[in-house]
Write a protein that holds these residues in place. Structure first.
Motif, mmCIF file in Angstrom:
data_model
loop_
_atom_site.group_PDB
_atom_site.id
_atom_site.type_symbol
_atom_site.label_atom_id
_atom_site.label_comp_id
_atom_site.label_asym_id
_atom_site.label_seq_id
_atom_site.Cartn_x
_atom_site.Cartn_y
_atom_site.Cartn_z
ATOM 1 N N TYR A 84 0.815 -1.213 0.000
ATOM 2 C CA TYR A 84 0.000 0.000 0.000
ATOM 3 C C TYR A 84 0.854 1.271 0.000
ATOM 4 O O TYR A 84 0.593 2.207 -0.760
ATOM 5 C CB TYR A 84 -0.978 0.017 1.178
ATOM 6 C CG TYR A 84 -1.809 1.268 1.159
ATOM 7 C CD1 TYR A 84 -2.761 1.462 0.171
ATOM 8 C CD2 TYR A 84 -1.599 2.281 2.082
ATOM 9 C CE1 TYR A 84 -3.500 2.636 0.111
ATOM 10 C CE2 TYR A 84 -2.335 3.447 2.035
ATOM 11 C CZ TYR A 84 -3.287 3.622 1.047
ATOM 12 O OH TYR A 84 -4.017 4.785 0.985
ATOM 13 N N ALA B 12 -5.721 -5.439 -2.293
ATOM 14 C CA ALA B 12 -6.736 -4.865 -3.177
ATOM 15 C C ALA B 12 -7.845 -4.208 -2.367
ATOM 16 O O ALA B 12 -8.282 -3.093 -2.668
ATOM 17 C CB ALA B 12 -7.304 -5.946 -4.098
ATOM 18 N N VAL B 13 -8.297 -4.885 -1.320
ATOM 19 C CA VAL B 13 -9.362 -4.319 -0.488
ATOM 20 C C VAL B 13 -8.854 -3.097 0.267
ATOM 21 O O VAL B 13 -9.547 -2.085 0.356
ATOM 22 C CB VAL B 13 -9.939 -5.378 0.485
ATOM 23 C CG1 VAL B 13 -10.853 -4.734 1.514
ATOM 24 C CG2 VAL B 13 -10.693 -6.428 -0.297
ATOM 25 N N ARG C 293 -6.573 -0.976 -0.650
ATOM 26 C CA ARG C 293 -6.522 0.147 -1.590
ATOM 27 C C ARG C 293 -7.922 0.717 -1.831
ATOM 28 O O ARG C 293 -8.102 1.930 -1.895
ATOM 29 C CB ARG C 293 -5.913 -0.288 -2.920
ATOM 30 C CG ARG C 293 -4.426 -0.531 -2.848
ATOM 31 C CD ARG C 293 -3.911 -0.877 -4.223
ATOM 32 N NE ARG C 293 -2.544 -1.354 -4.199
ATOM 33 C CZ ARG C 293 -1.855 -1.619 -5.289
ATOM 34 N NH1 ARG C 293 -2.413 -1.478 -6.488
ATOM 35 N NH2 ARG C 293 -0.613 -2.058 -5.199
ATOM 36 N N HIS C 294 -8.886 -0.167 -1.978
ATOM 37 C CA HIS C 294 -10.257 0.281 -2.239
ATOM 38 C C HIS C 294 -10.829 1.041 -1.039
ATOM 39 O O HIS C 294 -11.411 2.116 -1.191
ATOM 40 C CB HIS C 294 -11.130 -0.930 -2.588
ATOM 41 C CG HIS C 294 -12.505 -0.551 -2.993
ATOM 42 N ND1 HIS C 294 -12.795 -0.015 -4.227
ATOM 43 C CD2 HIS C 294 -13.675 -0.618 -2.315
ATOM 44 C CE1 HIS C 294 -14.087 0.233 -4.294
ATOM 45 N NE2 HIS C 294 -14.637 -0.122 -3.153
ATOM 46 N N ALA D 288 -9.171 4.416 -0.594
ATOM 47 C CA ALA D 288 -9.680 5.419 -1.535
ATOM 48 C C ALA D 288 -10.969 6.040 -1.007
ATOM 49 O O ALA D 288 -11.176 7.257 -1.122
ATOM 50 C CB ALA D 288 -9.914 4.789 -2.916
ATOM 51 N N ARG D 289 -11.809 5.233 -0.396
ATOM 52 C CA ARG D 289 -13.057 5.755 0.196
ATOM 53 C C ARG D 289 -12.755 6.651 1.388
ATOM 54 O O ARG D 289 -13.394 7.681 1.568
ATOM 55 C CB ARG D 289 -13.971 4.616 0.589
ATOM 56 C CG ARG D 289 -14.527 3.906 -0.637
ATOM 57 C CD ARG D 289 -15.589 2.969 -0.258
ATOM 58 N NE ARG D 289 -16.639 3.708 0.442
ATOM 59 C CZ ARG D 289 -17.924 3.472 0.347
ATOM 60 N NH1 ARG D 289 -18.323 2.517 -0.442
ATOM 61 N NH2 ARG D 289 -18.797 4.146 1.020
ATOM 62 N N HIS E 118 -17.710 -1.727 3.356
ATOM 63 C CA HIS E 118 -17.749 -1.018 2.085
ATOM 64 C C HIS E 118 -19.030 -1.355 1.330
ATOM 65 O O HIS E 118 -19.684 -0.479 0.785
ATOM 66 C CB HIS E 118 -16.526 -1.370 1.244
ATOM 67 C CG HIS E 118 -16.629 -0.899 -0.158
ATOM 68 N ND1 HIS E 118 -16.602 0.427 -0.492
ATOM 69 C CD2 HIS E 118 -16.827 -1.575 -1.318
ATOM 70 C CE1 HIS E 118 -16.762 0.552 -1.800
ATOM 71 N NE2 HIS E 118 -16.891 -0.639 -2.316
#
Length: 188
Positions: free
Chosen positions: A40, A61-62, A64-65, A68-69, A185
């Motif tokens: 990250y 991946a999670v 990063r997602h 971003a939120r 999320h």
């Protein structure tokens, strides 16, 4: 049981740590944590305009997602800290204390917020300020390594029991960062 015999028994049964290079003990949880954090933080510290590398794990991946939120929700606050390039590690250490050590203590949201905060401090400015950025390249790399070490100490030592009780950094089907933050999320 003697200490050496206990260690050999733990290795035979698969419990405990396994020896690494040079006889040092390897902690799989710490290695996984360091790999997730490095993924990250290097993603955040990449040169502006450079394509993002693929996440190294489903957890990455999670993260990063979710990050971003978190960045979007805090888009008016996080840029204020980006000017503090000389004090990144100290800022993250203070934020860790506030988020993880004070009541109510750790939560997946606080863990993700702390990592997101650390990553936002490593983001590089646009290339229009390239001269200053060139001087900061070494600082970004150094701070990235220092932040991984700091956050590993937080997650693998101080708050390890909480993380392990809440699933640790586990696969997408389990309850750790991927499960908890992924569900948060999806619901949000």
């Amino acid at each position: 049981m003697r200490e050496g015999a206990g260690r050999r028994q733990a290795q035979k049964t698969g419990r405990g740590r396994t020896p690494g290079r040079g006889g040092a003990m390897v902690d799989p949880f710490r290695e996984r944590t360091a790999r997730l954090l490095m993924d990250y933080l290097e993603f955040c510290a990449r040169e502006p305009g450079t394509p993002a590398p693929a996440p190294s794990t489903p957890e990455a991946a999670v993260l990063r997602h979710v990050a971003a939120r978190i960045q979007e929700a805090n888009r008016n606050v996080l840029p204020l800290y980006r000017r503090c390039r000389r004090h990144r590690v100290e800022l993250v250490a203070r934020m860790a204390q506030r988020l993880l050590d004070e009541d109510p203590g750790p939560s997946w949201g606080r863990v993700a917020s702390l990592v997101t905060f650390a990553g936002s401090l490593l983001e590089r400015p646009p290339q229009t300020t390239r001269r200053q950025e060139k001087r900061d390249d070494d600082g970004v790399s150094r701070d990235c390594r220092l932040l991984v070490a700091l956050l590993c100490a937080q997650f693998c030592e101080r708050h390890r029991a909480w993380l392990m009780a809440n699933g640790g950094w586990v696969s997408a089907k389990d309850a750790g960062l991927v499960g908890s933050l992924g569900r948060a999320h999806a619901a949000g």
